[in-house]
Write an enzyme that holds these catalytic residues in place. Structure first.
Site, PDB file in Angstrom:
ATOM      1  N   VAL A   1      32.084 -11.598  23.811  1.00 26.48           N
ATOM      2  CA  VAL A   1      31.879 -10.965  23.018  1.00 26.48           C
ATOM      3  C   VAL A   1      30.295 -10.944  21.792  1.00 26.48           C
ATOM      4  CG1 VAL A   1      31.823  -8.568  22.047  1.00 26.48           C
ATOM      5  CG2 VAL A   1      34.120  -9.274  23.857  1.00 26.48           C
ATOM      6  N   ARG A  48      43.260  -3.745  17.522  1.00 27.48           N
ATOM      7  CA  ARG A  48      43.981  -4.725  17.616  1.00 27.48           C
ATOM      8  C   ARG A  48      43.282  -5.291  19.177  1.00 27.48           C
ATOM      9  NH1 ARG A  48      49.019  -3.877  15.545  1.00 27.48           N
ATOM     10  NH2 ARG A  48      49.197  -1.349  14.960  1.00 27.48           N
ATOM     11  N   ASP A  49      43.455  -6.651  19.247  1.00 28.70           N
ATOM     12  CA  ASP A  49      43.301  -7.734  20.379  1.00 28.70           C
ATOM     13  C   ASP A  49      44.246  -7.139  21.037  1.00 28.70           C
ATOM     14  OD1 ASP A  49      41.565 -10.274  20.260  1.00 28.70           O
ATOM     15  OD2 ASP A  49      42.267  -9.301  22.106  1.00 28.70           O
ATOM     16  N   ILE A  50      43.305  -6.658  23.065  1.00 27.38           N
ATOM     17  CA  ILE A  50      44.045  -6.443  23.785  1.00 27.38           C
ATOM     18  C   ILE A  50      44.733  -7.758  24.330  1.00 27.38           C
ATOM     19  CG2 ILE A  50      42.115  -7.270  25.454  1.00 27.38           C
ATOM     20  CD1 ILE A  50      42.754  -3.867  26.639  1.00 27.38           C
ATOM     21  N   HIS A 103      33.154 -10.552  15.229  1.00 27.51           N
ATOM     22  CA  HIS A 103      33.862 -10.345  14.821  1.00 27.51           C
ATOM     23  C   HIS A 103      34.441 -11.562  14.420  1.00 27.51           C
ATOM     24  CE1 HIS A 103      33.417 -11.543  19.173  1.00 27.51           C
ATOM     25  NE2 HIS A 103      35.074 -12.216  19.160  1.00 27.51           N
TER      26      HIS A 103
HETATM   27  P1  AMP Z   1      35.976 -13.620  21.373  1.00 24.11           P
HETATM   28  O1  AMP Z   1      36.476 -14.229  22.931  1.00 24.11           O
HETATM   29  O2  AMP Z   1      36.089 -14.586  20.548  1.00 24.11           O
HETATM   30  O3  AMP Z   1      34.856 -12.876  21.807  1.00 24.11           O
HETATM   31  O4  AMP Z   1      36.318 -11.986  21.667  1.00 24.11           O
HETATM   32  C1  AMP Z   1      36.729 -11.107  22.260  1.00 24.11           C
HETATM   33  C2  AMP Z   1      38.198 -10.441  21.933  1.00 24.11           C
HETATM   34  O5  AMP Z   1      38.318  -9.051  22.242  1.00 24.11           O
HETATM   35  C3  AMP Z   1      39.193 -11.781  22.734  1.00 24.11           C
HETATM   36  O6  AMP Z   1      40.514 -12.112  22.395  1.00 24.11           O
HETATM   37  C4  AMP Z   1      39.674  -9.880  24.108  1.00 24.11           C
HETATM   38  O7  AMP Z   1      41.062 -10.328  23.968  1.00 24.11           O
HETATM   39  C5  AMP Z   1      38.712  -8.997  23.129  1.00 24.11           C
HETATM   40  N1  AMP Z   1      39.122  -8.517  23.109  1.00 24.11           N
HETATM   41  C6  AMP Z   1      38.307  -7.652  24.709  1.00 24.11           C
HETATM   42  N2  AMP Z   1      38.167  -5.935  25.583  1.00 24.11           N
HETATM   43  C7  AMP Z   1      39.330  -5.725  24.901  1.00 24.11           C
HETATM   44  C8  AMP Z   1      39.411  -4.460  24.736  1.00 24.11           C
HETATM   45  N3  AMP Z   1      39.363  -3.459  24.693  1.00 24.11           N
HETATM   46  N4  AMP Z   1      40.436  -3.622  23.130  1.00 24.11           N
HETATM   47  C9  AMP Z   1      41.019  -5.047  22.400  1.00 24.11           C
HETATM   48  N5  AMP Z   1      40.452  -6.183  22.293  1.00 24.11           N
HETATM   49  C10 AMP Z   1      39.887  -6.562  23.801  1.00 24.11           C
END
Ligand code: AMP
Length: 115
Positions: free
Chosen positions: A96, A30-32, A100
Site C-alpha cells: 500500500v 488493526r492490521d487485517i 504507514h
Molecule cells: P505493507 O505491505 O507494508 O504495504 O502493509 C499493508 C498492510 O495493510 C498489510 O499488513 C495488510 O495486511 C494491511 N491491510 C490491507 N488491507 C487492510 C484492511 N482492509 N484493513 C486492515 N489492514 C489492511
C-alpha cells in the site's frame, strides 16, 4: 493519486475497520492480517507521501506525530515496548503506497533480533 488508497477508504468509512486511535493528522487501525500479538497500522489521514523516506523529507513533524501515536498504542495495547516497521518499496514487501507504520508488540522478546 488516481484512486483513493485502502486506508483513505477506511478513514472515509467505505471499507469497514475499527479506528482504534487518532490524533489531529494521524489514525490507527488493526492490521487485517496480524503478524504479531499486537499489530496496528499508524497512518497519516492525508495521502501525501508514498513511503517513509518521502515523509521524512517532506514533513518530519508528521513522522514524529506517527511515532508518538505508535508509542501511546504500544503502552495501551501491550507493555509499552514495540517494533516499528516501514516497508519501503515493493521488493521490501510494501503493498500500500500510502505511508504507514506497522506497530508490532506483545511477546516479541523471545525471538528478538540483535543490534
Ligand atoms: P505493507 O505491505 O507494508 O504495504 O502493509 C499493508 C498492510 O495493510 C498489510 O499488513 C495488510 O495486511 C494491511 N491491510 C490491507 N488491507 C487492510 C484492511 N482492509 N484493513 C486492515 N489492514 C489492511
Amino acid at each position: 493519486m488516481s484512486e483513493p488508497s485502502v486506508f483513505t477508504r477506511i478513514l472515509g468509512g467505505e471499507i469497514p475497520s475499527e479506528i482504534v486511535a487518532e490524533t489531529e493528522n494521524v489514525f490507527a487501525i488493526r492490521d487485517i492480517a496480524p503478524q504479531a500479538p499486537v499489530h496496528l497500522l499508524v497512518i497519516p489521514k492525508q495521502n501525501d507521501y508514498r513511503n517513509v523516506v518521502e515523509l521524512a523529507a517532506g514533513d518530519p513533524a508528521l513522522l514524529a506525530e506517527m511515532i508518538g501515536l505508535a508509542n501511546s498504542l504500544a503502552a495501551e495495547h501491550a507493555d509499552g515496548d514495540f517494533r516499528l516497521v516501514f516497508n519501503t518499496g515493493p521488493h521490501a514487501g510494501q503493498t500500500v503506497f500510502h505511508v504507514h507504520a506497522h506497530v508490532l508488540a506483545g511477546g516479541l522478546g523471545e525471538e528478538s533480533v540483535g543490534a
